[in-house]
Design an enzyme around this catalytic site. Structure first.
Site, mmCIF file in Angstrom:
data_model
loop_
_atom_site.group_PDB
_atom_site.id
_atom_site.type_symbol
_atom_site.label_atom_id
_atom_site.label_comp_id
_atom_site.label_asym_id
_atom_site.label_seq_id
_atom_site.Cartn_x
_atom_site.Cartn_y
_atom_site.Cartn_z
ATOM 1 N N CYS A 1 0.871 -1.168 0.000
ATOM 2 C CA CYS A 1 0.000 0.000 0.000
ATOM 3 C C CYS A 1 0.916 1.228 0.000
ATOM 4 O O CYS A 1 2.141 1.099 0.143
ATOM 5 C CB CYS A 1 -0.894 0.001 1.233
ATOM 6 S SG CYS A 1 0.062 -0.006 2.769
ATOM 7 N N HIS B 1 3.313 1.847 11.032
ATOM 8 C CA HIS B 1 2.303 1.762 12.098
ATOM 9 C C HIS B 1 2.333 2.961 13.050
ATOM 10 O O HIS B 1 1.371 3.216 13.753
ATOM 11 C CB HIS B 1 2.568 0.550 12.999
ATOM 12 C CG HIS B 1 2.439 -0.757 12.321
ATOM 13 N ND1 HIS B 1 1.453 -1.030 11.432
ATOM 14 C CD2 HIS B 1 3.169 -1.899 12.447
ATOM 15 C CE1 HIS B 1 1.582 -2.279 11.020
ATOM 16 N NE2 HIS B 1 2.620 -2.822 11.608
ATOM 17 N N CYS C 1 2.866 6.121 8.452
ATOM 18 C CA CYS C 1 2.006 6.425 7.313
ATOM 19 C C CYS C 1 1.243 7.731 7.592
ATOM 20 O O CYS C 1 0.709 7.918 8.687
ATOM 21 C CB CYS C 1 1.013 5.280 7.095
ATOM 22 S SG CYS C 1 -0.125 5.658 5.767
ATOM 23 N N HIS D 1 -2.482 -4.522 18.607
ATOM 24 C CA HIS D 1 -1.788 -4.138 17.367
ATOM 25 C C HIS D 1 -0.936 -2.879 17.613
ATOM 26 O O HIS D 1 -1.404 -1.934 18.238
ATOM 27 C CB HIS D 1 -2.818 -3.872 16.267
ATOM 28 C CG HIS D 1 -2.202 -3.756 14.909
ATOM 29 N ND1 HIS D 1 -1.511 -2.645 14.501
ATOM 30 C CD2 HIS D 1 -2.137 -4.641 13.874
ATOM 31 C CE1 HIS D 1 -1.061 -2.838 13.273
ATOM 32 N NE2 HIS D 1 -1.436 -4.049 12.868
ATOM 33 N N GLU E 1 -0.210 -0.395 15.812
ATOM 34 C CA GLU E 1 -0.811 0.872 15.373
ATOM 35 C C GLU E 1 -1.737 1.422 16.456
ATOM 36 O O GLU E 1 -1.712 2.618 16.776
ATOM 37 C CB GLU E 1 -1.601 0.671 14.070
ATOM 38 C CG GLU E 1 -2.233 1.976 13.577
ATOM 39 C CD GLU E 1 -3.257 1.773 12.472
ATOM 40 O OE1 GLU E 1 -3.029 0.957 11.569
ATOM 41 O OE2 GLU E 1 -4.305 2.458 12.516
ATOM 42 N N CYS F 1 -8.575 3.217 6.331
ATOM 43 C CA CYS F 1 -7.863 3.469 5.079
ATOM 44 C C CYS F 1 -8.461 2.611 3.963
ATOM 45 O O CYS F 1 -8.751 1.434 4.168
ATOM 46 C CB CYS F 1 -6.393 3.149 5.280
ATOM 47 S SG CYS F 1 -5.486 3.036 3.762
ATOM 48 N N ASN G 1 -3.608 -8.725 7.317
ATOM 49 C CA ASN G 1 -4.391 -8.315 6.141
ATOM 50 C C ASN G 1 -4.260 -9.352 5.028
ATOM 51 O O ASN G 1 -5.189 -9.577 4.266
ATOM 52 C CB ASN G 1 -4.026 -6.889 5.702
ATOM 53 C CG ASN G 1 -2.736 -6.797 4.925
ATOM 54 O OD1 ASN G 1 -2.716 -7.020 3.732
ATOM 55 N ND2 ASN G 1 -1.644 -6.469 5.599
HETATM 56 FE FE1 F3S Z 1 -1.159 1.282 4.241
HETATM 57 FE FE2 F3S Z 1 -1.167 3.595 5.423
HETATM 58 FE FE3 F3S Z 1 -3.397 2.513 4.659
HETATM 59 S S1 F3S Z 1 0.163 1.897 5.897
HETATM 60 S S2 F3S Z 1 -3.076 0.322 4.837
HETATM 61 S S3 F3S Z 1 -1.788 3.221 3.328
HETATM 62 S S4 F3S Z 1 -3.015 3.559 6.564
#
Ligand code: F3S
Length: 284
Positions: A14, A77, A99, A127, A129, A195, A225
């Protein structure tokens, strides 16, 4: 004969994962000692490839005391405010690969809690995050992960809450949780921080698995995931395999007529997807 092979459009990294790996690659090329706070992604092969380049994974800030000064990379995370500060104080250069979508949650939680709002985080409390998000709250913060927990939730002393979600939380489940909060009469201020990357990957995987004779889901065993993608594909395609690399399928795939579908979790590097794709297309 070439087999028909279809790969989902958004298989693999991602945006946040790609960005974190890119930042780590840059740091590793600077000739200084490089540390990551936890493994950069849930993918052993990727982590090993960085270990070969001299990158060391640390699990706790205290480990840096006995290590030569260098660069510490915070993974996508994110981390709590406290860890952030502690890393900064070690005298190492800190590269923040959190992110931006997670960073946004940190900002919301930090500001809202400063304004006196109570925070509810919908997500898995174990987790990293979620642990990081909780660590940006300046006041009481509750984590809710299951339907049972929402149903049990009872705070007569507080009526207003700011609710955020772990970026990978299931969207439908999140809406169901919110309905219950509303039914209970709470005044909730909802920030939908889920997200899209997860939802898009899941929708694509579901569509492709319906049309495929064999479905390959590439991801590390530890990647939740990726496992979720496997469950989704398995529901529609009997011959679904959860694999870490091409070695897991060499000589083991059933010879069924029809197309082979491939998808991969958000922490799976492109070269692993390409290896699998090339094997099933040409050698299988
Ligand atoms: Fe990836 Fe950021 Fe979404 S790490 S799953 S783009 S919150």
């Amino acid at each position: 004969m070439e087999r028909e092979v279809v790969v989902t459009k958004n298989a693999g990294f991602c945006f946040g994962a790609a960005r974190a790996v890119e930042l780590l690659e840059k740091a590793a090329s600077e000739g200084k000692p490089v540390y990551t706070y936890g493994p950069i992604l849930n993918n052993d092969r990727l982590v090993e490839s960085f270990t070969k380049k001299g990158v060391k994974v640390i699990e706790d800030v205290s480990e840096l005391k006995d290590l030569p000064k260098g660069i510490v990379v915070i993974r996508s995370h994110g981390v709590s405010k406290e860890v952030y500060k502690a890393l900064d104080e070690t005298g190492n250069e800190v590269i923040d690969a959190t992110c931006p979508f997670v960073k946004r949650i940190h900002k919301i939680v930090d500001e809202r809690s400063k304004n006196g709002e109570k925070i509810v985080v919908i997500g898995n409390p174990t987790h990293p995050e979620v642990k990081g998000i909780v660590g940006w709250s300046n006041s009481e913060c509750t984590v809710i992960n299951t339907m049972e927990e929402v149903e049990k939730f009872c705070r007569a002393d507080i009526k207003d809450f700011c609710i955020v979600a772990q970026t990978t939380f299931n969207s439908n489940k999140f809406q169901e949780f919110l309905d219950i909060f509303r039914k209970k009469g709470y005044n909730i201020n909802v920030m939908n921080t889920i997200c899209d990357a997860t939802r898009i990957r899941q929708t694509e995987a579901a569509e492709l698995s319906k049309k495929s004779a064999v479905m390959l889901v590439i991801g590390d065993e530890k990647s939740s995931n990726s496992r979720k993608l496997y469950d989704i594909c398995k529901a529609d395609c009997n011959h679904t395999y959860f694999i870490q690399s091409v070695e897991d399928i060499r000589g083991r795939l059933p010879v069924t007529p029809g197309p082979i579908g491939i998808t991969a979790g958000a922490s799976t590097p492109k070269y692993i997807i390409e290896e699998v794709q090339s094997y099933v297309r040409h050698d299988f």
